[in-house]
Design a protein around this motif. Structure first.
Motif, PDB file in Angstrom:
ATOM      1  N   ALA A  80      48.888  49.351  37.463  1.00  0.00           N
ATOM      2  CA  ALA A  80      50.350  49.772  37.658  1.00  0.00           C
ATOM      3  C   ALA A  80      51.427  48.720  37.097  1.00  0.00           C
ATOM      4  O   ALA A  80      50.947  47.684  37.009  1.00  0.00           O
ATOM      5  N   ALA A  81      52.425  49.570  36.615  1.00  0.00           N
ATOM      6  CA  ALA A  81      53.626  48.637  36.602  1.00  0.00           C
ATOM      7  C   ALA A  81      54.340  48.516  37.590  1.00  0.00           C
ATOM      8  O   ALA A  81      54.578  49.579  38.310  1.00  0.00           O
ATOM      9  N   VAL A  82      55.365  47.510  37.873  1.00  0.00           N
ATOM     10  CA  VAL A  82      56.003  47.344  38.977  1.00  0.00           C
ATOM     11  C   VAL A  82      57.577  47.476  38.468  1.00  0.00           C
ATOM     12  O   VAL A  82      57.880  46.824  37.556  1.00  0.00           O
ATOM     13  N   VAL A  83      58.085  48.807  38.929  1.00  0.00           N
ATOM     14  CA  VAL A  83      59.550  49.067  38.233  1.00  0.00           C
ATOM     15  C   VAL A  83      60.290  49.174  39.404  1.00  0.00           C
ATOM     16  O   VAL A  83      60.161  50.332  40.250  1.00  0.00           O
ATOM     17  N   ASN A  84      61.494  48.530  39.713  1.00  0.00           N
ATOM     18  CA  ASN A  84      62.308  48.557  40.749  1.00  0.00           C
ATOM     19  C   ASN A  84      61.577  48.542  42.014  1.00  0.00           C
ATOM     20  O   ASN A  84      62.108  49.294  42.933  1.00  0.00           O
ATOM     21  N   GLY A  85      60.492  47.936  42.249  1.00  0.00           N
ATOM     22  CA  GLY A  85      59.651  47.915  43.410  1.00  0.00           C
ATOM     23  C   GLY A  85      58.843  48.931  43.467  1.00  0.00           C
ATOM     24  O   GLY A  85      58.058  49.248  44.633  1.00  0.00           O
ATOM     25  N   VAL A  86      58.643  49.831  42.580  1.00  0.00           N
ATOM     26  CA  VAL A  86      57.908  50.952  42.785  1.00  0.00           C
ATOM     27  C   VAL A  86      56.545  50.802  41.814  1.00  0.00           C
ATOM     28  O   VAL A  86      56.629  50.612  40.455  1.00  0.00           O
ATOM     29  N   ARG A  87      55.426  51.243  42.373  1.00  0.00           N
ATOM     30  CA  ARG A  87      54.148  51.023  41.506  1.00  0.00           C
ATOM     31  C   ARG A  87      54.238  52.303  40.823  1.00  0.00           C
ATOM     32  O   ARG A  87      54.309  53.397  41.312  1.00  0.00           O
ATOM     33  N   VAL A  88      53.962  52.337  39.322  1.00  0.00           N
ATOM     34  CA  VAL A  88      53.856  53.095  38.497  1.00  0.00           C
ATOM     35  C   VAL A  88      52.478  53.088  37.958  1.00  0.00           C
ATOM     36  O   VAL A  88      52.258  52.268  37.215  1.00  0.00           O
ATOM     37  N   PRO A  89      51.678  54.048  37.917  1.00  0.00           N
ATOM     38  CA  PRO A  89      50.098  54.013  37.217  1.00  0.00           C
ATOM     39  C   PRO A  89      49.975  53.905  35.620  1.00  0.00           C
ATOM     40  O   PRO A  89      51.181  54.645  35.041  1.00  0.00           O
ATOM     41  N   VAL A  90      49.329  53.138  35.396  1.00  0.00           N
ATOM     42  CA  VAL A  90      49.276  52.709  33.858  1.00  0.00           C
ATOM     43  C   VAL A  90      47.774  53.225  33.362  1.00  0.00           C
ATOM     44  O   VAL A  90      47.007  52.308  33.990  1.00  0.00           O
ATOM     45  N   VAL A  91      47.534  53.924  32.565  1.00  0.00           N
ATOM     46  CA  VAL A  91      46.347  53.909  32.129  1.00  0.00           C
ATOM     47  C   VAL A  91      46.115  53.674  30.488  1.00  0.00           C
ATOM     48  O   VAL A  91      46.835  54.334  29.921  1.00  0.00           O
ATOM     49  N   ALA A  92      45.129  53.006  30.351  1.00  0.00           N
ATOM     50  CA  ALA A  92      44.837  52.377  28.953  1.00  0.00           C
ATOM     51  C   ALA A  92      46.348  52.254  27.876  1.00  0.00           C
ATOM     52  O   ALA A  92      46.598  52.309  27.161  1.00  0.00           O
ATOM     53  N   GLY A  93      47.343  51.395  28.802  1.00  0.00           N
ATOM     54  CA  GLY A  93      48.544  51.038  28.342  1.00  0.00           C
ATOM     55  C   GLY A  93      49.679  51.971  28.211  1.00  0.00           C
ATOM     56  O   GLY A  93      50.473  51.932  27.658  1.00  0.00           O
ATOM     57  N   ARG A  94      49.150  53.078  28.779  1.00  0.00           N
ATOM     58  CA  ARG A  94      50.268  54.373  28.778  1.00  0.00           C
ATOM     59  C   ARG A  94      50.734  54.762  30.214  1.00  0.00           C
ATOM     60  O   ARG A  94      50.038  54.267  31.141  1.00  0.00           O
ATOM     61  N   VAL A  95      51.867  55.547  30.345  1.00  0.00           N
ATOM     62  CA  VAL A  95      52.386  55.995  31.375  1.00  0.00           C
ATOM     63  C   VAL A  95      53.027  57.084  31.087  1.00  0.00           C
ATOM     64  O   VAL A  95      53.591  57.351  30.182  1.00  0.00           O
ATOM     65  N   ALA A  96      53.047  57.933  32.356  1.00  0.00           N
ATOM     66  CA  ALA A  96      53.657  59.232  32.368  1.00  0.00           C
ATOM     67  C   ALA A  96      55.237  58.809  32.401  1.00  0.00           C
ATOM     68  O   ALA A  96      55.600  58.297  33.506  1.00  0.00           O
ATOM     69  N   LEU A  97      55.987  59.253  31.386  1.00  0.00           N
ATOM     70  CA  LEU A  97      57.533  59.211  31.512  1.00  0.00           C
ATOM     71  C   LEU A  97      58.167  59.660  32.803  1.00  0.00           C
ATOM     72  O   LEU A  97      58.959  58.948  33.260  1.00  0.00           O
ATOM     73  N   ARG A  98      57.572  60.774  33.292  1.00  0.00           N
ATOM     74  CA  ARG A  98      57.989  61.462  34.510  1.00  0.00           C
ATOM     75  C   ARG A  98      58.043  60.391  35.665  1.00  0.00           C
ATOM     76  O   ARG A  98      58.867  60.277  36.633  1.00  0.00           O
ATOM     77  N   ASP A  99      56.828  59.614  35.790  1.00  0.00           N
ATOM     78  CA  ASP A  99      56.597  58.679  36.787  1.00  0.00           C
ATOM     79  C   ASP A  99      57.486  57.395  36.602  1.00  0.00           C
ATOM     80  O   ASP A  99      58.032  56.800  37.668  1.00  0.00           O
ATOM     81  N   LEU A 100      57.978  57.236  35.336  1.00  0.00           N
ATOM     82  CA  LEU A 100      58.791  55.815  34.944  1.00  0.00           C
ATOM     83  C   LEU A 100      59.970  56.318  35.536  1.00  0.00           C
ATOM     84  O   LEU A 100      60.831  55.483  36.058  1.00  0.00           O
ATOM     85  N   ILE A 101      60.419  57.518  34.956  1.00  0.00           N
ATOM     86  CA  ILE A 101      61.880  57.805  35.459  1.00  0.00           C
ATOM     87  C   ILE A 101      62.144  57.938  37.170  1.00  0.00           C
ATOM     88  O   ILE A 101      63.032  57.622  37.586  1.00  0.00           O
ATOM     89  N   ALA A 102      61.059  58.341  37.677  1.00  0.00           N
ATOM     90  CA  ALA A 102      61.162  58.413  39.084  1.00  0.00           C
ATOM     91  C   ALA A 102      61.111  57.171  39.836  1.00  0.00           C
ATOM     92  O   ALA A 102      61.509  57.200  41.208  1.00  0.00           O
ATOM     93  N   ALA A 103      60.836  56.006  39.407  1.00  0.00           N
ATOM     94  CA  ALA A 103      60.706  54.801  39.819  1.00  0.00           C
ATOM     95  C   ALA A 103      62.321  54.273  40.097  1.00  0.00           C
ATOM     96  O   ALA A 103      62.845  53.159  39.556  1.00  0.00           O
ATOM     97  N   ARG A 104      62.979  54.850  40.908  1.00  0.00           N
ATOM     98  CA  ARG A 104      64.383  54.656  41.461  1.00  0.00           C
ATOM     99  C   ARG A 104      65.516  54.127  40.098  1.00  0.00           C
ATOM    100  O   ARG A 104      66.164  52.918  39.885  1.00  0.00           O
ATOM    101  N   THR A 105      65.051  54.851  39.120  1.00  0.00           N
ATOM    102  CA  THR A 105      65.920  54.604  37.884  1.00  0.00           C
ATOM    103  C   THR A 105      67.278  55.665  38.050  1.00  0.00           C
ATOM    104  O   THR A 105      67.096  56.776  38.705  1.00  0.00           O
ATOM    105  N   PRO A 106      68.219  55.451  37.421  1.00  0.00           N
ATOM    106  CA  PRO A 106      69.452  56.402  37.522  1.00  0.00           C
ATOM    107  C   PRO A 106      69.521  57.681  36.534  1.00  0.00           C
ATOM    108  O   PRO A 106      70.190  58.340  36.278  1.00  0.00           O
ATOM    109  N   PHE A 107      68.267  57.783  35.744  1.00  0.00           N
ATOM    110  CA  PHE A 107      67.919  58.675  34.795  1.00  0.00           C
ATOM    111  C   PHE A 107      67.383  60.013  35.442  1.00  0.00           C
ATOM    112  O   PHE A 107      66.904  59.929  36.370  1.00  0.00           O
TER     113      PHE A 107
END
Length: 183
Positions: A20-47
């Motif tokens: 997982a990547a830790v983005v703004n304190g939220v763990r975002v799953p990483v599979v083979a170096g890739r991430v779901a953009l919706r998971d990244l956006i949902a990690a307490r970002t303003p987007f």
């Protein structure tokens, strides 16, 4: 989407911890170096994210409080001397445009606002190493592309209309449209 490209695109710090990547304190799953953009956006970002599965187009909206000029993908400002006119901040929809006789590396797109007039559109696309040379490059086309005497930039922008069409390079794993408000 590749984790490094996605984090760079959004100006996020994404240290990896296990699977997982830790983005703004939220763990975002990483599979083979890739991430779901919706998971990244949902990690307490303003987007906010809108995704059109049919055209495989994601629209990431930025609230007025976020200065996108400061994020890494806008290094084009320093590299090319670009400076965006006031950015368009309203709702935006992107979809694939009608097919046409264009080189196979180009894909038509249509941008539609919520009725507000759009100005220039600059497409920033990352081309990986080996696509056009030995190193990766940031391809800039549209309103803010360099204008040279032998190749002047004649991009018409959106002409203060709420609907705009153009072409994007399909060789780029991502293409970001920087949309200006009409003056």
């Amino acid at each position: 989407m590749p984790l490094v490209a996605a984090c760079d695109l959004l100006g996020l710090t994404c240290p990896v911890n296990g699977r997982a990547a830790v983005v703004n304190g939220v763990r975002v799953p990483v599979v083979a170096g890739r991430v779901a953009l919706r998971d990244l956006i949902a990690a307490r970002t303003p987007f906010t994210l809108t995704f059109d599965a049919r055209s495989r187009t994601a629209v990431v909206s930025t609230p007025p409080t976020v200065n996108m000029i400061a994020v890494p993908w806008m290094r084009a400002e320093q590299d090319w001397g670009l400076s965006l006119n006031p950015p368009y901040r309203g709702p935006l929809r992107a979809q694939r445009g009608a097919p046409e006789r264009a080189p196979s590396r180009l894909r038509r797109y249509v941008l539609t606002s919520g009725g507000e007039a759009l100005g220039g559109v600059t497409l920033l696309g990352h081309l990986r190493a080996g696509v056009v040379g030995p190193v990766g490059v940031l391809n800039v086309v549209g309103a803010q592309a360099p204008s040279l005497p032998d190749t002047p930039n004649r991009d018409p922008g959106c002409g203060a209309r709420p609907r705009c069409e153009g072409c994007a390079d399909v060789r780029a794993p991502w293409v970001l449209a920087a949309v200006e408000a009409a003056r």
